[in-house]
Each structure stands twice: as structure tokens, then as C-alpha cells.
Design a protein around this motif. Sequence first.
Motif, PDB file in Angstrom:
ATOM      1  N   GLY A 286      27.907  -9.050  26.589  1.00  0.00           N
ATOM      2  CA  GLY A 286      27.652  -7.656  26.261  1.00  0.00           C
ATOM      3  C   GLY A 286      28.727  -7.025  25.405  1.00  0.00           C
ATOM      4  O   GLY A 286      28.472  -6.018  24.736  1.00  0.00           O
ATOM      5  N   SER A 287      29.923  -7.624  25.403  1.00  0.00           N
ATOM      6  CA  SER A 287      31.009  -7.048  24.609  1.00  0.00           C
ATOM      7  C   SER A 287      31.024  -7.573  23.176  1.00  0.00           C
ATOM      8  O   SER A 287      31.356  -6.839  22.251  1.00  0.00           O
ATOM      9  CB  SER A 287      32.364  -7.329  25.285  1.00  0.00           C
TER      10      SER A 287
ATOM     11  N   LYS B 266      20.303  -6.907  23.113  1.00  0.00           N
ATOM     12  CA  LYS B 266      21.184  -5.764  22.830  1.00  0.00           C
ATOM     13  C   LYS B 266      20.675  -5.113  21.546  1.00  0.00           C
ATOM     14  O   LYS B 266      20.585  -5.767  20.507  1.00  0.00           O
ATOM     15  CB  LYS B 266      22.632  -6.267  22.661  1.00  0.00           C
ATOM     16  N   GLU B 267      20.299  -3.839  21.667  1.00  0.00           N
ATOM     17  CA  GLU B 267      19.779  -3.101  20.504  1.00  0.00           C
ATOM     18  C   GLU B 267      18.603  -3.842  19.868  1.00  0.00           C
ATOM     19  O   GLU B 267      18.480  -3.917  18.646  1.00  0.00           O
ATOM     20  CB  GLU B 267      20.893  -2.892  19.468  1.00  0.00           C
TER      21      GLU B 267
ATOM     22  N   SER C  63      16.734  -8.328  14.767  1.00  0.00           N
ATOM     23  CA  SER C  63      18.160  -8.003  14.666  1.00  0.00           C
ATOM     24  C   SER C  63      18.647  -8.013  13.217  1.00  0.00           C
ATOM     25  O   SER C  63      19.827  -7.820  12.951  1.00  0.00           O
ATOM     26  CB  SER C  63      18.987  -8.975  15.503  1.00  0.00           C
TER      27      SER C  63
ATOM     28  N   GLU D 154      25.998 -10.930  15.722  1.00  0.00           N
ATOM     29  CA  GLU D 154      24.651 -10.370  15.608  1.00  0.00           C
ATOM     30  C   GLU D 154      23.696 -11.511  15.293  1.00  0.00           C
ATOM     31  O   GLU D 154      23.968 -12.326  14.421  1.00  0.00           O
ATOM     32  CB  GLU D 154      24.588  -9.308  14.496  1.00  0.00           C
TER      33      GLU D 154
ATOM     34  N   LYS E 144      28.076 -11.662  31.447  1.00  0.00           N
ATOM     35  CA  LYS E 144      28.520 -10.266  31.349  1.00  0.00           C
ATOM     36  C   LYS E 144      29.343 -10.040  30.091  1.00  0.00           C
ATOM     37  O   LYS E 144      29.204  -9.020  29.405  1.00  0.00           O
ATOM     38  CB  LYS E 144      29.331  -9.895  32.591  1.00  0.00           C
TER      39      LYS E 144
ATOM     40  N   LYS F  72      26.641  -7.549  19.398  1.00  0.00           N
ATOM     41  CA  LYS F  72      26.430  -6.169  18.950  1.00  0.00           C
ATOM     42  C   LYS F  72      24.950  -5.850  18.773  1.00  0.00           C
ATOM     43  O   LYS F  72      24.504  -4.737  19.026  1.00  0.00           O
ATOM     44  CB  LYS F  72      27.177  -5.931  17.636  1.00  0.00           C
ATOM     45  N   LYS F  73      24.194  -6.844  18.317  1.00  0.00           N
ATOM     46  CA  LYS F  73      22.761  -6.670  18.133  1.00  0.00           C
ATOM     47  C   LYS F  73      22.115  -8.046  18.119  1.00  0.00           C
ATOM     48  O   LYS F  73      22.545  -8.928  17.384  1.00  0.00           O
ATOM     49  CB  LYS F  73      22.464  -5.940  16.818  1.00  0.00           C
TER      50      LYS F  73
ATOM     51  N   GLY G  48      25.870  -4.506  29.839  1.00  0.00           N
ATOM     52  CA  GLY G  48      25.232  -3.651  28.845  1.00  0.00           C
ATOM     53  C   GLY G  48      24.097  -4.310  28.093  1.00  0.00           C
ATOM     54  O   GLY G  48      23.673  -3.843  27.028  1.00  0.00           O
ATOM     55  N   LEU G  49      23.561  -5.412  28.639  1.00  0.00           N
ATOM     56  CA  LEU G  49      22.435  -6.104  28.029  1.00  0.00           C
ATOM     57  C   LEU G  49      21.142  -5.747  28.756  1.00  0.00           C
ATOM     58  O   LEU G  49      21.164  -5.378  29.929  1.00  0.00           O
ATOM     59  CB  LEU G  49      22.643  -7.623  28.091  1.00  0.00           C
ATOM     60  N   GLU G  50      20.036  -5.873  28.070  1.00  0.00           N
ATOM     61  CA  GLU G  50      18.722  -5.700  28.684  1.00  0.00           C
ATOM     62  C   GLU G  50      18.142  -7.059  29.045  1.00  0.00           C
ATOM     63  O   GLU G  50      18.389  -8.051  28.353  1.00  0.00           O
ATOM     64  CB  GLU G  50      17.760  -5.015  27.719  1.00  0.00           C
TER      65      GLU G  50
END
Length: 386
Positions: free
Chosen positions: A240-241, A368-369, A97, A162, A237, A244-245, A308-310
Motif C-alpha cells: 500500500g505504500s 489502489k486507485e 492504471s 504503477e 500491507k 501508487k496506482k 490502504g488497498l482495496e
Amino acid sequence: MSKPLPTPHPEAIHHSQACLEAIKTKYAPATQIPFEAWMDAALYLPYWGYYTGGLPKLSGENTAQQALQGDFTTAPELSPWYGRTLAIQVQQVLDASQSLTILEFGAGSGKLALSILEQLNNPNIHYFILELSADLRERQKATLHQYTHQITWLDQLPSSFEGCIIANEVLDAMPVKLVQWNQHHQLEEVYVSWESGLPSYKNLPASTELSQIMSARMPALPHYQTEINLRGEAWVKAMGSYLKKGGVLLIDYGFPRHEYYHPQRHQGTLMCHFQHHAHDNPLIYVGLQDITAHVDFTAIADAALEGGLEVLGYTSQARFLMNCGLLNLLSQLDPQNVQHYAQQIGPVQKLLSEAEMGELFKVMLLGKELDIDPIGFMNGDRRYML
């Protein structure tokens, strides 16, 4: 036959009685509240709650007497090798990251942060701690005194982050809803009532929304009681907001859903800890004992995906620590120094043993990313079981 619980000190009994009165006052004129609200107040009510009242909580202190005063032992308290090994995965997340920032939720005595910072050995690491307990925050400052220039204590979630987030035994202490299916296959929510004086359980019809959620997770089994951690799911949850990374390491005791709601687990997973005695009655010793529930890791994975997370990995604590190179780290020890070697190895065996913490505790990595093959899940990844 279970052992009788220790008798609290008179001052502790007074504290507990005052805590109960404070809960009654908070919710007056109501004389019953959902169990979720009861657990929340018993743990987090300002000044009176278990985590906010300043009473001893964690064992693993410097003397046997201090250790006996705690209520439970966590992995970071048990051995510094836990945090040192965890740091291997943390470093990989930070590298991927391109960050030097760590955020830990509920840092306990600060020993996990200490072990991680020692292992990473990087003065440019910035370590954030979000801690609700003023008492534990002071203990963290004492434990981490040599790293205070690298640490910032937070009172609220960051708006953007991050790096690597760590939550060790955080989800299990979040207030849960307690539910029970009745003989007509209808879901009831369990309340705590003090109408007759002492707190007692009272079942009321569950809301349509709660009934729908539970029906999607398990069959209606008459007299089956269990928990659902909607707060924990919302918390994951929400990551995820603001993430960012980076990655999120969740370590806790729990199961995938098919095991969590197994027909044989008909009394749920609620557990209380009082002076190293485990029992299942959260209505006594109010404000004096920890109250926890196991984690439904399937629900946590679903919440992460919704946010939106893996889900990058899920495995047992033992497998995770082995993958991260715990044995390689232990090779630094000199086996010829028998007493020191035994002192170091004994607690590690508890971390790895299937009969103790090795299998019951699970580790999940969310991302995330984040483009990595996480080292802690190279072998024995159990995402397929979720």
C-alpha cells in the motif's frame, strides 16, 4: 499408508548436512530457534537454502528425466494457457492504471512471464522480476531470452510502482510462525532445537502479542497446531505504500479464515515437497526440500485494507480462469490434430479440476486507485466468505 520418501543422492545428503551446520553456526551459541527462523534458513540461507542452493526445484522441463528431478509443479509449468489467460486480467489492470509496467515476485523458471508477454504481444511492456534465487534468475534469463530487452531484474522492492503486480505461489513460501494450544488453553510457539543432535520440536510459551493475535483469530483448542504468516501479512500491507496506482494479483493455495482454522485441521497446513513426494516433516532433508504453508486469505485481505488497498475480488482458480476466457483461448486449437489437442487440453483440465488445482488454489485481486469491474471475478466472487 504414505509412500516412503526417495533417498537423496550422496552429494545432496552432504549438502543437507552442510546446510544444517550452517544454520547452527548462524545462530550459535543458541541451540534452538523459532520455527519461523528455521523455515527461513532452510529455504533462503545464502548458498545452502533450498531456494538459494542451486538444486533442481521446478519440474516441467523438456525431458521426462529433468521433470523427475524437480520437487513440485506449478501452474505456469503445467500449461502456457495458464499465463495466457492470466494476461487477460493483467491487461485490464494495465489499461485501468494507464501503465505498461508489470512486476512479478518470485518468477520461478520464467514460464509465467513468457506466457504473459507472448499473449500481451506488446513491445512497450516493461516487465520487472524480483527474484531471490540466483539459480532461478539464470533460468529465467534463459527462458525469456527473446524478451530480455523488456525485462529488468530487481534486487529490492521499488520505492514507487504503477501497474500490475503478480505473485504466483509466493505467500505459501514465506516463513511462518508455528503455534500450538496446550491443554490449559495457553498458546505456545514451536521452536526447532538441536540440543540432542538431530533437529526436533520444542514448545515454549508464546509472547503476549502473538497470543493476542491468535486469540482474535481462533478459539483455544487444546493440542491444536497451526501456522500464522505474519511476514506475508506485513509484505501485503507494505504494498500500500509503494503501489501508487494499479493492481496486485495473488495466486496461491489457501482458505478463508473459518476454513483455515477449522477444528478438523488440527495439525495445520505445513507441507514439504521432495522429488514430487509430499510430506509434513520440515526437519529432515534440510536445504533439499520445499516447505510451504497454506494461505489465510482473510488475514491477507485485512492486511491489504490496513495498507490502504482495496480487495477487488477473491475466487477459485477455476472460476477465475473461466471468467477470463480460458475456453475462448482454447478455441484456437484444432481438435482434428488429436495428439496436439490432447497434449494441450490434459494439463488445462488439471488447472480447472476441483479435485486438483481448480478449487484448492485461490486468486485475489487487490487495487489502489483502480476503477474497474475485474473480469476474473465477474462470476463466483467469494469476498463475502472472507
